[in-house]
Scaffold this active site. Structure first.
Site, PDB file in Angstrom:
ATOM      1  CD  GLU A   1       8.398  13.084  20.140  1.00 47.01           C
ATOM      2  OE1 GLU A   1       7.385  13.325  20.801  1.00 47.01           O
ATOM      3  OE2 GLU A   1       9.011  12.008  20.228  1.00 47.01           O
TER       4      GLU A   1
ATOM      5  CD  GLU B   1      12.090  10.350  23.164  1.00 48.07           C
ATOM      6  OE1 GLU B   1      11.047   9.715  23.424  1.00 48.07           O
ATOM      7  OE2 GLU B   1      12.172  11.583  23.245  1.00 48.07           O
TER       8      GLU B   1
HETATM    9  C1  GAL Z   1       8.192  10.836  23.399  1.00 44.21           C
HETATM   10  C2  GAL Z   1       8.673  12.121  24.044  1.00 44.21           C
HETATM   11  C3  GAL Z   1       9.332  11.811  25.386  1.00 44.21           C
HETATM   12  C4  GAL Z   1       8.440  10.941  26.211  1.00 44.21           C
HETATM   13  C5  GAL Z   1       8.101   9.687  25.442  1.00 44.21           C
HETATM   14  C6  GAL Z   1       7.203   8.732  26.174  1.00 44.21           C
HETATM   15  O1  GAL Z   1       7.348  11.078  22.322  1.00 44.21           O
HETATM   16  O2  GAL Z   1       9.601  12.747  23.208  1.00 44.21           O
HETATM   17  O3  GAL Z   1       9.630  13.015  26.022  1.00 44.21           O
HETATM   18  O4  GAL Z   1       7.297  11.655  26.507  1.00 44.21           O
HETATM   19  O5  GAL Z   1       7.438  10.031  24.266  1.00 44.21           O
HETATM   20  O6  GAL Z   1       7.784   8.351  27.352  1.00 44.21           O
END
Ligand code: GAL
Length: 814
Positions: free
Chosen positions: A152, A221
């Site tokens: 990211e 995500e």
């Molecule tokens: C994202 C990150 C994940 C986790 C998530 C929040 O930005 O890629 O690893 O930290 O936020 O739970």
């Protein structure tokens, strides 16, 4: 995997050993989707991080995901759990990645491996080993030879200037050069070079477009909840909104979607990131921390997945048109040459329901909802209409015989200050993290002061004040071996000041500070340089005003003794002399407790209720349960909600509970860690608590509910899983299902009419069909699951005309 392994790597990595998993071939992509064995695929993926549960739970979690309509399991690889010191690898226990991958394969599912090593993930140090920071010249996350790994990155690239850009390009090339035979992804990476696919991470990704039209639209995500911090609130994301976001994504051309997290699990031991990430990483995910489906979220998403899958072929291979059906309502209609047609109709108004005409039929859409019509006629699913059953879940305390009254306790008290020899003495302060290098949470620092017998405060009987400034995370202060108090930062602001009156006496006084780390930072530019620990110590209220101890000679000791001697491990238990007692002492700081306990009966998941303890670490049979800290959330009542309106954009502060309550009361102790009897429970209490009040609790599902309204759609499938909608009946069904081996032993509540309340507390309304109980009993008693049709055959049709009627059922499971 289905004979091959689909590895979509989130980002890059250094260790060739991990590439042994890359068995995949025939995975490619075009602008619409991933292509597996020549076929476009619509994939529902679920994050389950292997070290956040235990191997004994993995098959069950993967099975529950599969039953929930998931095709792919996604996990990060946690480098700092695998390479404990340079060249010293570990792939056992919870870190047995190969075993985990095989379980996914055996379930006939695909695996998305996000190899990190930088992973963020609220995991200690973002997954990068702490020792790497101490290799001279290392800077994480930029064009820096000793590092060169990522995740990211797009958010942070500019913070690293030219080095950032160069690094992102290098990383992409390096990954592609591995020739793994499967596509690579870089999430939130707007400059990902071909053939790497840039992907989206957010609560909503329907408007996301990959930077090239030749890349499929992938959502890596989707956060169906959020994480928690000690002292923070309990975030909840409503099932309706999660489903809405997912349906919108597929409506707008998405083809791979991943829930981060589908099972959040537990940050065992000291794996939680920080500062202050809780030991629980439940995440309000579709499977709860303890491994049970969270209802109705899990069930609602399962129905959603079924509905989306009914549209797969035409979505991926057809053409689409977008039709406006009025203000805030749009349909995306997919058709192909075979005559197939699927439509998604969205009402994006966050307040008002809408009724629209589509292809000569009328459709009612609740505010902020998407209806799915796999045949362009019948609504099989609407994201705002939750028809899934719900469970009655409780944490049931175990009888005292487990712990407490008849348990023999052993106690070992730590020194309130340096134990053994000091590690070093220094004028002034050191950085906490640079000193412990995260081998422990604890760092002792002590100094002494001389108090003149002529000090006024001695005569007046008043107390001088100890003033401490710290850049984070927490500390306990002791004077002359007596505990004085605790200072701590919070989830959003780690630095803190500690101000406390202290008892000093004439002559020499020992000041001992136990500085604490509560999880290392996990993300942000240059996060590895963020320090912690004491920066100033003063005493106010002396004849000379305020004295500054900051440049005094301080003695330092890394860690506490019991931890150093590993007295929580079977072979370390005898390294100290324990004092036995039938009544363990209460409110004792710096105390180790050991108790021999039986396993709680039954096979339900187990938690440890630590509400009455202060703060510390706990182990069972040498396994690390984790940090416990029932710290009261510092939020006011008004920062939480009674009821959550699913409508409108979600953010982690929107639907919180737990204000003013202990942040984490229960700590998951996996069943597989227990022997039937003779289990050794050890904990180290830092500031004092009441161990007699510790209990095991069982996470018990004692009942099941269903609440369905007449105008709710219902997905019906042929039993063979035929991908057509059965169109002879489309009346809603109320599903009731008991968990595990239990069956429906009684119907506690049944009302067709206008019942109110929620599962566990339904109430009859003024409209009620007196036959409700009989109908439901007939359909459900002595079965594991049942479905009750809301048809005229079952219920009175002329009941309360003009009212939208619903059926509420609560069943007891035995
Ligand atoms: C994202 C990150 C994940 C986790 C998530 C929040 O930005 O890629 O690893 O930290 O936020 O739970």
């Amino acid at each position: 995997m289905k004979g091959k392994l689909c590895i979509l790597m989130r980002f890059f990595f250094l260790h060739a050993s991990f590439f042994t998993l890359v068995l995949g071939s025939n995975v490619s992509y075009d602008g619409r989707s991933l292509i597996i064995d020549g076929q476009r695929k619509l994939l529902i993926s679920a994050s389950i991080h292997y070290p956040r549960s235990v191997p004994a739970m993995w098959p069950g979690l993967v099975k529950a995901a599969k039953e929930g309509g998931v095709d792919v399991i996604e996990t990060y690889v946690f480098w700092n759990g695998h390479e404990l010191s340079p060249g010293n690898y570990y792939f056992g226990g919870r870190f047995n990645l190969v075993k985990f991958a095989k379980i996914v394969q055996q379930a006939g599912m695909y695996l998305i491996l996000r190899i990190g090593p930088f992973v963020a993930a609220e995991w200690n140090y973002g997954g990068v080993p702490v020792w790497l920071h101490y290799i001279p010249g290392t800077v994480f996350r930029t064009y820096n030879e000793p590092f060169m790994v990522e995740n990211e990155y797009g958010y942070y690239e500019s913070s690293y200037g030219e080095g950032g850009k160069k690094y992102a390009q290098w990383a992409a090339k390096m990954a592609v050069a591995q020739n793994t035979g499967v596509p690579w992804i870089m999430c939130q990476q707007w400059d990902a070079p071909d053939p790497v696919i840039d992907t989206c991470n957010s609560f909503y990704c329907d408007q996301f477009k990959p930077t090239s039209p030749n890349r499929p639209k992938i959502w890596t995500e989707n956060w169906p909840g959020w994480f928690k911090t000690f002292g923070g609130r309990d975030p909840h994301r409503p099932a309706e909104d999660v489903a809405y976001a997912v349906a919108r994504f597929f409506q707008k051309g998405g083809s791979v979607h991943n829930y981060y997290m589908y099972h959040g699990g537990t940050n065992f031991g000291r794996t939680a990131g920080g500062p202050f990430i809780t030991t629980s990483y439940d995440y309000d995910a579709p499977i709860d921390e303890y491994g049970l489906p969270r209802l109705p979220k899990w069930g609602h998403l399962k129905e959603l997945h079924k509905a989306i899958k009914l549209c797969e072929s035409v979505l991926l291979n057809g053409k689409s048109v977008n039709i406006s059906l009025g203000p805030s309502v749009e349909a995306d209609v997919y058709t192909d040459s075979s005559g197939a047609c699927a439509a998604f109709i969205a009402n994006v108004d966050d307040k008002n329901d809408k009724t629209v005409e589509f292809r000569n039929a009328s459709y009612h859409l609740p505010a902020w909802s998407v209806s799915i019509l796999p045949d362009c006629k019948n609504v099989v699913f609407n994201t705002a209409k939750v028809t899934s059953h719900v469970n009655v879940v409780a944490m049931v305390p175990e009888k005292l015989r487990q712990l407490g009254k008849h348990v023999k306790w052993d106690v070992f008290k730590e020194n309130a200050g340096i134990w053994g020899q000091a590690d070093f003495v220094k004028n002034g302060f050191v950085d906490h993290i640079n000193t412990t290098k995260d081998t422990t949470d604890y760092l002792w620092q002590t100094t002494s002061i001389l108090v003149d017998e002529n000090e006024e405060f001695l005569k007046k009987g008043s107390k001088p004040v100890l003033l401490i400034e710290s850049k984070g995370h927490a500390l306990h202060a002791f004077v002359n071996l007596e505990y004085q108090g605790t200072g701590t930062g919070n989830g959003t602001h780690s630095p803190f000041n500690f101000t406390n009156p202290v008892s000093l006496r004439a002559g020499k006084n020992e000041i001992a500070l136990l500085s604490l780390a509560v999880g290392l930072p996990t993300a942000g530019p240059f996060y590895e340089f963020v320090g912690a620990g004491v920066t100033s110590v003063k005493i106010k209220g002396l004849n000379n005003g305020t004295i500054d101890l900051s440049s005094h000679a301080w003695s330092y000791k890394i860690g506490v003794q019991g931890e150093h001697l590993q007295i929580y491990q079977e072979d370390g238990l005898n390294n100290v002399k324990w004092t036995s007692s039938s009544k363990p002492p209460k409110r004792q700081p710096l105390t180790w407790y050991k108790a021999i306990v039986d396993a709680p009966p039954g096979d339900e998941p187990v938690g440890l209720d630590m509400l009455h303890m202060g703060k510390g670490l706990a182990w069972l049979n040498g396994e690390e349960i984790g940090r416990y800290w029932p710290r009261i959330s510092e939020f006011k009542k008004e920062d939480c909600v009674q009821e959550c309106d699913y409508r409108g954009k979600f953010d982690p502060d929107k639907c919180d509970t737990g204000c003013g309550e202990p942040t984490q009361k229960w700590y998951h102790v996996p069943r597989s860690w227990f022997k039937p009897s003779g289990n050794i429970l050890v904990f180290f209490e830092e500031k004092g608590g009441d161990p007699t009040k510790i209990r095991f609790v069982r996470r018990e599902v004692s009942g099941a509910c269903a609440l369905v309204a007449e105008d709710y759609p219902s997905v019906r499938f042929h039993s063979q899983g035929d991908d057509k909608v059965e169109n002879n009946k489309n009346t809603p069904l109320a599903h009731v299902m008991c968990p595990g081996d239990t069956i429906i032993s009684a119907i506690k509540f049944a009302s067709f009419g206008n019942p109110s309340g929620t599962c566990g507390s339904y109430l009859k309304g003024d409209c009620h069909d007196p036959n409700s109980n009989t109908v439901v009993e007939k359909a459900c008693l002595n079965k594991k699951e049942c479905a009750i049709d809301l048809t005229e055959e079952n219920f009175k049709t002329n009941l309360c005309p003009g009212l939208s009627r619903k059926l509420a059922v609560e069943a007891i499971c035995r």
